[in-house]
Design a protein around this motif. Structure first.
Motif, PDB file in Angstrom:
ATOM      1  N   ASP A  74       1.621  13.512  -0.352  1.00 53.30           N
ATOM      2  CA  ASP A  74       0.398  14.150   0.426  1.00 53.30           C
ATOM      3  C   ASP A  74       0.258  13.625   1.899  1.00 53.30           C
ATOM      4  OD1 ASP A  74      -2.013  15.296   1.251  1.00 53.30           O
ATOM      5  OD2 ASP A  74      -3.267  14.602  -0.461  1.00 53.30           O
ATOM      6  N   ALA A  75       0.911  14.158   2.934  1.00 54.41           N
ATOM      7  CA  ALA A  75       0.654  13.774   4.160  1.00 54.41           C
ATOM      8  C   ALA A  75      -0.593  13.727   4.813  1.00 54.41           C
ATOM      9  CB  ALA A  75       1.699  14.772   5.174  1.00 54.41           C
ATOM     10  N   ASP A  76      -1.438  14.615   4.494  1.00 55.28           N
ATOM     11  CA  ASP A  76      -2.808  14.771   4.969  1.00 55.28           C
ATOM     12  C   ASP A  76      -3.551  13.476   4.331  1.00 55.28           C
ATOM     13  OD1 ASP A  76      -2.604  16.868   6.585  1.00 55.28           O
ATOM     14  OD2 ASP A  76      -3.316  18.254   5.006  1.00 55.28           O
ATOM     15  N   GLY A  77      -3.271  13.291   2.978  1.00 57.62           N
ATOM     16  CA  GLY A  77      -4.115  12.070   2.166  1.00 57.62           C
ATOM     17  C   GLY A  77      -3.629  10.783   2.452  1.00 57.62           C
ATOM     18  N   LEU A  78      -2.232  10.687   3.185  1.00 58.32           N
ATOM     19  CA  LEU A  78      -1.922   9.219   3.654  1.00 58.32           C
ATOM     20  C   LEU A  78      -2.403   9.128   4.962  1.00 58.32           C
ATOM     21  CD1 LEU A  78       2.047   9.686   2.446  1.00 58.32           C
ATOM     22  CD2 LEU A  78       0.235   7.708   1.866  1.00 58.32           C
ATOM     23  N   ALA A  79      -2.304  10.005   5.978  1.00 59.58           N
ATOM     24  CA  ALA A  79      -3.002  10.108   7.133  1.00 59.58           C
ATOM     25  C   ALA A  79      -4.508   9.649   7.004  1.00 59.58           C
ATOM     26  CB  ALA A  79      -2.941  11.261   7.932  1.00 59.58           C
ATOM     27  N   ALA A  80      -5.308  10.359   6.079  1.00 62.08           N
ATOM     28  CA  ALA A  80      -6.709   9.713   6.010  1.00 62.08           C
ATOM     29  C   ALA A  80      -6.684   8.300   5.253  1.00 62.08           C
ATOM     30  CB  ALA A  80      -7.275  10.615   4.936  1.00 62.08           C
ATOM     31  N   ALA A  81      -5.738   7.991   4.600  1.00 61.15           N
ATOM     32  CA  ALA A  81      -5.590   6.562   4.097  1.00 61.15           C
ATOM     33  C   ALA A  81      -5.485   5.683   5.201  1.00 61.15           C
ATOM     34  CB  ALA A  81      -4.892   6.430   2.777  1.00 61.15           C
ATOM     35  N   ALA A  82      -4.531   5.963   5.996  1.00 60.50           N
ATOM     36  CA  ALA A  82      -4.044   4.984   6.963  1.00 60.50           C
ATOM     37  C   ALA A  82      -5.216   4.974   8.015  1.00 60.50           C
ATOM     38  CB  ALA A  82      -3.016   5.651   7.786  1.00 60.50           C
ATOM     39  N   GLU A  83      -6.260   5.955   8.337  1.00 62.38           N
ATOM     40  CA  GLU A  83      -7.206   5.595   9.304  1.00 62.38           C
ATOM     41  C   GLU A  83      -8.232   4.595   8.474  1.00 62.38           C
ATOM     42  OE1 GLU A  83     -10.954   8.524  11.508  1.00 62.38           O
ATOM     43  OE2 GLU A  83      -8.803   9.286  10.304  1.00 62.38           O
ATOM     44  N   ALA A  84      -8.551   5.127   7.042  1.00 59.19           N
ATOM     45  CA  ALA A  84      -9.496   4.082   6.343  1.00 59.19           C
ATOM     46  C   ALA A  84      -8.913   2.768   6.394  1.00 59.19           C
ATOM     47  CB  ALA A  84      -9.586   4.805   5.156  1.00 59.19           C
ATOM     48  N   VAL A  85      -7.891   2.356   6.177  1.00 65.64           N
ATOM     49  CA  VAL A  85      -7.198   1.158   6.200  1.00 65.64           C
ATOM     50  C   VAL A  85      -7.472   0.421   7.541  1.00 65.64           C
ATOM     51  CG1 VAL A  85      -5.155  -0.301   6.202  1.00 65.64           C
ATOM     52  CG2 VAL A  85      -5.421   1.300   4.496  1.00 65.64           C
ATOM     53  N   ARG A  86      -7.297   1.136   8.561  1.00 65.34           N
ATOM     54  CA  ARG A  86      -7.607   0.455   9.957  1.00 65.34           C
ATOM     55  C   ARG A  86      -9.056   0.152  10.050  1.00 65.34           C
ATOM     56  NH1 ARG A  86      -6.166   4.519  12.725  1.00 65.34           N
ATOM     57  NH2 ARG A  86      -8.345   5.408  13.230  1.00 65.34           N
ATOM     58  N   ASP A  87      -9.859   1.219   9.574  1.00 58.05           N
ATOM     59  CA  ASP A  87     -11.286   1.118   9.613  1.00 58.05           C
ATOM     60  C   ASP A  87     -11.930  -0.191   8.824  1.00 58.05           C
ATOM     61  OD1 ASP A  87     -11.173   3.117  11.788  1.00 58.05           O
ATOM     62  OD2 ASP A  87     -11.993   4.594  10.417  1.00 58.05           O
ATOM     63  N   THR A  88     -11.132  -0.372   7.750  1.00 55.10           N
ATOM     64  CA  THR A  88     -11.798  -1.333   6.838  1.00 55.10           C
ATOM     65  C   THR A  88     -11.133  -2.641   6.838  1.00 55.10           C
ATOM     66  OG1 THR A  88     -11.941   0.730   5.239  1.00 55.10           O
ATOM     67  CG2 THR A  88     -12.156  -1.540   4.267  1.00 55.10           C
ATOM     68  N   LEU A  89      -9.940  -2.726   7.004  1.00 49.42           N
ATOM     69  CA  LEU A  89      -9.239  -3.938   6.886  1.00 49.42           C
ATOM     70  C   LEU A  89      -8.652  -4.395   8.422  1.00 49.42           C
ATOM     71  CD1 LEU A  89      -7.104  -3.753   3.747  1.00 49.42           C
ATOM     72  CD2 LEU A  89      -9.417  -4.960   4.044  1.00 49.42           C
ATOM     73  N   ALA A 132       2.669   7.781   8.328  1.00 47.74           N
ATOM     74  CA  ALA A 132       1.361   7.705   8.589  1.00 47.74           C
ATOM     75  C   ALA A 132       0.809   6.358   9.230  1.00 47.74           C
ATOM     76  CB  ALA A 132       0.938   7.858   7.054  1.00 47.74           C
ATOM     77  N   PHE A 133       1.472   5.229   8.741  1.00 46.91           N
ATOM     78  CA  PHE A 133       1.078   3.901   9.093  1.00 46.91           C
ATOM     79  C   PHE A 133       1.870   3.271  10.484  1.00 46.91           C
ATOM     80  CE2 PHE A 133      -0.280   3.832   4.747  1.00 46.91           C
ATOM     81  CZ  PHE A 133      -1.643   3.512   4.880  1.00 46.91           C
ATOM     82  N   LEU A 134       2.859   4.112  10.846  1.00 48.90           N
ATOM     83  CA  LEU A 134       3.626   3.836  12.146  1.00 48.90           C
ATOM     84  C   LEU A 134       2.788   3.376  13.357  1.00 48.90           C
ATOM     85  CD1 LEU A 134       6.314   2.903  13.278  1.00 48.90           C
ATOM     86  CD2 LEU A 134       6.753   5.281  13.663  1.00 48.90           C
ATOM     87  N   PRO A 135       1.699   4.121  13.623  1.00 46.27           N
ATOM     88  CA  PRO A 135       1.023   4.000  14.894  1.00 46.27           C
ATOM     89  C   PRO A 135       0.579   2.420  14.795  1.00 46.27           C
ATOM     90  CG  PRO A 135       0.494   6.073  14.258  1.00 46.27           C
ATOM     91  CD  PRO A 135       1.516   5.601  13.182  1.00 46.27           C
ATOM     92  N   GLY A 136       0.136   1.974  13.585  1.00 43.45           N
ATOM     93  CA  GLY A 136      -0.591   0.687  13.465  1.00 43.45           C
ATOM     94  C   GLY A 136       0.863  -0.466  13.511  1.00 43.45           C
ATOM     95  N   LEU A 137       1.679  -0.107  13.109  1.00 44.97           N
ATOM     96  CA  LEU A 137       2.914  -0.881  12.988  1.00 44.97           C
ATOM     97  C   LEU A 137       3.290  -0.929  14.418  1.00 44.97           C
ATOM     98  CD1 LEU A 137       5.102  -0.002   9.992  1.00 44.97           C
ATOM     99  CD2 LEU A 137       3.485  -1.863   9.962  1.00 44.97           C
ATOM    100  N   LEU A 138       3.400  -0.092  15.256  1.00 40.56           N
ATOM    101  CA  LEU A 138       3.813  -0.259  16.607  1.00 40.56           C
ATOM    102  C   LEU A 138       2.787  -1.029  17.333  1.00 40.56           C
ATOM    103  CD1 LEU A 138       4.847   3.408  17.196  1.00 40.56           C
ATOM    104  CD2 LEU A 138       6.138   1.521  17.211  1.00 40.56           C
TER     105      LEU A 138
END
Length: 313
Positions: A74-89, A132-138
């Motif tokens: 689920d690409a949309d679900g992963l994108a939402a999870a990636a945003e939530a991970v960044r905001d939370t952790l 989904a998480f690549l922007p953060g890894l970059l």
């Protein structure tokens, strides 16, 4: 999703306060990896489909952790999870693509939807996860670990979808490494053999599958506890390794990979010929990620739960 904070001592190594994302975290190797990384001071973002198990795991981990229920296809679900991970952790420094399912049985007898689901979860799901998480890894110059398998080196009969998907993730990881190396992101591939998990025990309930596995030349036929796999993966993450082998003899298997298909074909021909024209069963989808396909094989009407199979793998 819930965030847990515990105040237990942890190591001050390279993973201290780093955010690590693990898919397929609810069971087996994903669960063991989460415990090991948390003990090293990492902040764990746990992704999977089994919300209750993820919540229990998050509550048990030392340090800070959070969990999200998401399907890796689920690409949309992963994108939402990636945003939530960044905001939370915080921004992720490590992403481990561990989620996977398997399907055992002759190609002609496998339901097309189930066969495709294996490729979607294992291959497409891995690509969607890192996307989904690549922007953060970059931003963190992070590390991506792709869980592959001995199946990428030594393809096995009755596991066509699984072997295709694991060969696919190996090629994907190699290509992705070359694509992002200049941007400071490292990419590793974990080659893992048979682990003694619920997944393998469920597959072994199908007699012909068990017979094929046990008739492979040693050490391809051996099973192992999960602890060596977890240790190897943690070591690889800490070192940002390009390749992780567990057990270590898989390094030799990689060097001999051109010969392995012929050896396996020779052994498999003997085993399968002994069954004559008798129909061979299918296992149905194995893994919590299989439930989204809505179908299971005739011999296992209930889907078996496990995060990542380890066939010959």
């Amino acid at each position: 999703m819930m965030t847990r904070r515990h105040h237990h001592p942890s190591d001050s190594g390279p993973l201290k306060d780093r955010v690590v994302v693990v898919t397929g975290a609810a069971r087996g190797l994903g669960e063991g990896l989460a415990h090991a990384l948390a003990r090293r001071g990492a902040r764990l973002a746990l992704l999977g489909l089994e919300e209750e198990r993820l919540a229990v795991l998050a509550a048990a981990l030392p340090g800070r952790s959070a969990h999200w229920t998401v399907d890796v296809t689920d690409a949309d679900g992963l994108a939402a999870a990636a945003e939530a991970v960044r905001d939370t952790l915080g921004e992720p420094s490590v992403v481990v693509a561990n989620a996977g399912v398997a399907l055992g049985g002759p190609l002609l007898e496998c339901e097309p939807a189930a066969w495709r689901r294996v490729v979607d979860v294992n291959l497409v799901g891995s690509a969607l996860t890192v996307r989904a998480f690549l922007p953060g890894l970059l931003r963190t110059h992070g590390y991506y670990l792709q869980v592959a398998s001995l199946a990428a080196l030594a393809p096995s009969p009755l596991l066509t979808a699984y072997c295709a998907s694991k060969s696919g993730v190996e090629a994907f990881a190699h290509a992705f490494r070359a694509e992002v190396a200049h941007q400071g992101v490292a990419v590793g591939i974990a080659y893992l053999s048979w682990a003694d998990t619920d997944m393998i025990r469920a597959a072994d309930e199908t007699a012909v599958f068990r017979e094929l596995r046990t008739h492979m030349p040693w050490p391809l036929s051996a099973t192992h506890g999960t602890a060596p796999f977890v240790r190897a993966m943690v070591r690889g993450i800490e070192r940002r390794s390009a390749h992780v082998y567990a057990p270590r003899w898989l390094r030799g298997a990689n060097a001999a990979r051109a010969c392995l298909p012929s050896v396996i074909t020779y052994r498999s021909r003997q085993v399968l010929a002994a069954h004559g024209d008798a129909p061979l069963p299918t296992t149905g989808l194995l893994g919590p990620g299989g439930s989204a396909a809505g179908s299971a094989g005739p011999d296992h009407p209930e889907l078996r739960a496990e995060e990542e199979p380890r066939p010959a793998e």
